[in-house]
Design an enzyme around this catalytic site. Structure first.
Site, short mmCIF file in Angstrom:
data_model
loop_
_atom_site.label_atom_id
_atom_site.label_comp_id
_atom_site.label_asym_id
_atom_site.label_seq_id
_atom_site.Cartn_x
_atom_site.Cartn_y
_atom_site.Cartn_z
CB SER A 89 -0.99 0.11 1.14
OG SER A 89 -0.48 -0.62 2.21
CD GLU A 99 -4.37 2.75 -5.91
OE1 GLU A 99 -4.61 4.06 -6.00
OE2 GLU A 99 -4.34 2.28 -4.75
CG ASN A 106 -4.03 4.33 0.83
OD1 ASN A 106 -5.02 4.04 1.17
ND2 ASN A 106 -3.08 3.33 0.94
N1 NAD Z 1 -4.50 -4.37 6.13
C1 NAD Z 1 -4.77 -3.79 5.28
O1 NAD Z 1 -5.78 -3.09 5.43
C2 NAD Z 1 -4.21 -3.67 3.71
C3 NAD Z 1 -4.72 -3.19 2.76
C4 NAD Z 1 -4.15 -2.91 1.49
C5 NAD Z 1 -2.88 -3.38 1.34
N2 NAD Z 1 -2.22 -4.06 2.40
C6 NAD Z 1 -0.97 -4.63 2.42
O2 NAD Z 1 -0.82 -5.97 2.25
C7 NAD Z 1 0.39 -6.48 2.56
C8 NAD Z 1 -0.02 -7.44 4.13
O3 NAD Z 1 -0.79 -6.61 4.69
P1 NAD Z 1 -1.73 -7.55 6.17
O4 NAD Z 1 -2.28 -6.51 6.86
O5 NAD Z 1 -2.16 -8.64 5.34
O6 NAD Z 1 -0.29 -8.28 6.84
P2 NAD Z 1 -0.15 -9.32 7.87
O7 NAD Z 1 0.81 -8.95 8.59
O8 NAD Z 1 -1.59 -9.32 8.51
O9 NAD Z 1 0.01 -10.48 7.00
C9 NAD Z 1 1.28 -10.64 6.61
C10 NAD Z 1 1.38 -12.19 6.10
O10 NAD Z 1 2.72 -12.35 5.55
C11 NAD Z 1 3.34 -13.58 6.19
N3 NAD Z 1 4.82 -13.61 5.78
C12 NAD Z 1 5.56 -13.13 6.64
N4 NAD Z 1 6.89 -13.08 6.15
C13 NAD Z 1 6.65 -13.57 4.67
C14 NAD Z 1 7.51 -14.02 3.64
N5 NAD Z 1 8.58 -13.58 3.42
N6 NAD Z 1 6.86 -14.50 2.47
C15 NAD Z 1 5.36 -14.52 2.31
N7 NAD Z 1 4.66 -14.27 3.58
C16 NAD Z 1 5.17 -13.74 4.66
C17 NAD Z 1 3.23 -13.73 7.70
O11 NAD Z 1 2.74 -14.74 8.15
C18 NAD Z 1 1.52 -12.98 7.47
O12 NAD Z 1 0.57 -14.21 7.47
C19 NAD Z 1 1.06 -5.25 3.21
O13 NAD Z 1 1.87 -5.08 2.14
C20 NAD Z 1 0.13 -4.28 3.44
O14 NAD Z 1 0.76 -2.81 3.26
C21 NAD Z 1 -2.75 -4.16 3.72
#
Ligand code: NAD
Length: 493
Positions: free
Chosen positions: A106, A139, A177
């Site tokens: 993001s 997006e 954003n």
């Molecule tokens: N949370 C939101 O609302 C949101 C919205 C849009 C985008 N994002 C983006 O999505 C991504 C993940 O966000 P999230 O909130 O789901 O995070 P999160 O921390 O809940 O989940 C991340 C996951 O990645 C796993 N992980 C850790 N190291 C890893 C690796 N080397 N390879 C693959 N997987 C790995 C973890 O075990 C975990 O399950 C980020 O880039 C975030 O910016 C989040």
């Protein structure tokens, strides 16, 4: 996010592999997918057989090699450039050379993530919104290195997942954003200046602006620590753009550990049921009873006030016989009998140099439901009471705030419009995509450019200019596209 994307993919008919290097995380992700599908059946959004078929398309693994046969991989690993580059480099080894590598980041520039692999032309941003199965937008952002073919494939995949696709240029916050920044930024500014309190600012945005949630409720939902980190990242990526600079009040909240819903306390307390009172029911106009009211001014605000006054049963008359005079533009004559009520549209009451007057502002749109009032330091209690009664007879909810240019809602909304105008001018996306992105990605009641057009570009420009004149801060400078639209009377792209 990974589980949400996987649920959306299986529901859209795609064979999907859910990978997480931590076995427990992979298993709980799969469980979330299954629970999500079950919930969709319970809520009548999916047929039971369709959900069963969808669940059968999901496989789960903690081994990257199991992704070898995938046409596309969407990574949703933690928001860290090193982690994402490392993951994509391993995927490049494990997958076929034709596999598209998408990132759900993001905030990290797609160009920087793509720079970590040997074939950056197949890397692309696919930014989903939370909760993924319910949010209708994705997006898509190409890196500088992304090929046209990869961009087309990502857009096609987004549409195949049932989403509306907007293509946004790589840059701080991409499109969605970025458009959402001023909602938080100006709210924090107004809180810091004590123009209004947290509950008031949120209520004004909901009741007056039609937003589903106020900025502080939303920060509590997202996490105050997360939203502070995002603000810092915008500042860093833009080398200090003043519009995106965080506020000390935000840093203090983040440091306090009061991070919002997840910690039980943030801007609100979440311990005992509802965190805030319900909003007031909409009022009905009436009670003018033929009394005379003077309205001075020629713009859209004066026109709206005249419509509201007539609907409430007032007779629009001269200053002398009027119970009150409402003036909307500096320079108007308003020295009649009754109380004086001045629009804090492009200036505060202080800048009008009217210590005895009552200030007001409202958005001059058809669906207006709320007015903000403020009092000059020497305004009488009687005038404050009659101004409040007057606006209540218009059928409006009244919120008393401190004197400020634009007061609360207009100050926030014109900056949302201004940010969209900057994005438009910089070629981040075309006008329709900007509006779609804000409505579907941020749940805004209108697209920011639709809002600008409804309010009038001159109104938006002059309100912003008023903020700039009184606060002398670069964050309030009008975008070139907005200034041009104000001068020409229309937005030319
Ligand atoms: N949370 C939101 O609302 C949101 C919205 C849009 C985008 N994002 C983006 O999505 C991504 C993940 O966000 P999230 O909130 O789901 O995070 P999160 O921390 O809940 O989940 C991340 C996951 O990645 C796993 N992980 C850790 N190291 C890893 C690796 N080397 N390879 C693959 N997987 C790995 C973890 O075990 C975990 O399950 C980020 O880039 C975030 O910016 C989040």
């Amino acid at each position: 996010m990974g589980a949400g994307i996987a649920e959306t993919a299986v529901a859209a008919g795609l064979e999907t592999v859910l990978f997480d290097p931590f076995e427990a995380a992979a298993a709980s992700g799969a469980e979330r997918v299954r629970r999500g599908l079950t919930r969709s059946v319970e809520r009548g959004r999916l047929e039971s057989e369709t959900a069963t078929a969808a669940a059968s398309r999901l496989s789960v693994t903690a081994s990257l090699e199991d992704l070898a046969g995938c046409d596309a991989v969407i990574e949703a690993a933690p928001e860290d450039l090193g982690v994402k580059q490392g993951l994509l480099a391993s995927l490049e080894e494990a997958c076929a050379s034709a596999t598209m590598l998408a990132t759900n980041t993001s905030s990290i520039p797609i160009t920087a993530i793509a720079a970590g692999v040997k074939r950056p032309d197949r890397v692309v941003g696919m930014h989903f919104f939370n909760p993924v199965p319910r949010m209708r937008l994705v997006e898509v952002t190409p890196a500088m290195q992304t090929s046209t073919q990869t961009l087309e494939r990502a857009s096609e995949l987004g549409r195949g997942l049932g989403k509306e696709v907007v293509v946004a240029r790589d840059g701080p916050g991409f499109l969605v954003n970025r458009c959402g920044r001023p909602f938080y930024g100006e709210a924090l500014r107004l809180l810091q200046d004590r123009t209004a309190d947290v509950e008031q600012i949120d209520r004004i945005c909901r009741v007056g602006g039609g937003f589903q949630m106020g900025p502080f409720e939303l920060m509590d939902l997202v996490g105050i620590d997360v939203s502070f980190a995002v603000a810092r990242s915008f500042t860093e990526l833009s080398f200090g753009e003043p519009r995106w600079r965080p506020y000390p009040i935000q840093a203090r909240m983040a440091a306090s550990g009061r991070h919002g819903r997840k910690t039980g306390v943030g801007w609100y307390l979440y311990a005992n049921g509802r965190h805030r009172p319900d909003d007031p029911a909409p009022g009905a106009p009436g009670g003018g009873d033929g009394r005379a009211l003077a309205v001075a001014g020629t713009g859209p605000l004066a026109a709206r006030i005249r419509t509201l006054a007539t609907a409430a049963g007032y007779a629009l008359g001269s200053n002398d016989a009027a119970i009150a005079t409402i003036a909307t533009d500096p320079g108007e004559r308003f020295d009649g009998s009754g109380c004086t009520i001045l629009a804090c549209k492009t200036s505060s009451l202080a800048a009008w140099r009217q210590a005895r007057a009552i200030g007001f502002n409202l958005l001059p749109t058809d669906d207006v439901r709320l007015v903000e009032l403020s009092r000059g330091p020497m305004a009488s209690d009687a005038d404050a009471a009659s101004a409040e009664e007057l606006f209540r007879t218009f059928g409006l909810h009244v919120e008393w705030v401190r004197d400020a240019p634009g007061l609360v809602l207009a100050a926030i909304v014109v900056q949302i419009v201004n940010e969209a105008c900057f994005a438009l001018g910089e070629g981040v996306a075309p006008p329709n995509d900007i509006d779609t992105a804000a409505r579907l990605g941020l749940n805004y009641p209108r697209g920011p450019l639709e809002w600008g057009s409804a309010l009038g570009w001159r109104y938006v420009h002059d309100t912003l200019d008023g903020l700039w004149r009184e606060r002398r801060e670069e964050r309030y400078r009008p975008a070139p596209a907005l200034a041009h639209a104000a001068h020409h009377g229309a937005m030319h792209v």
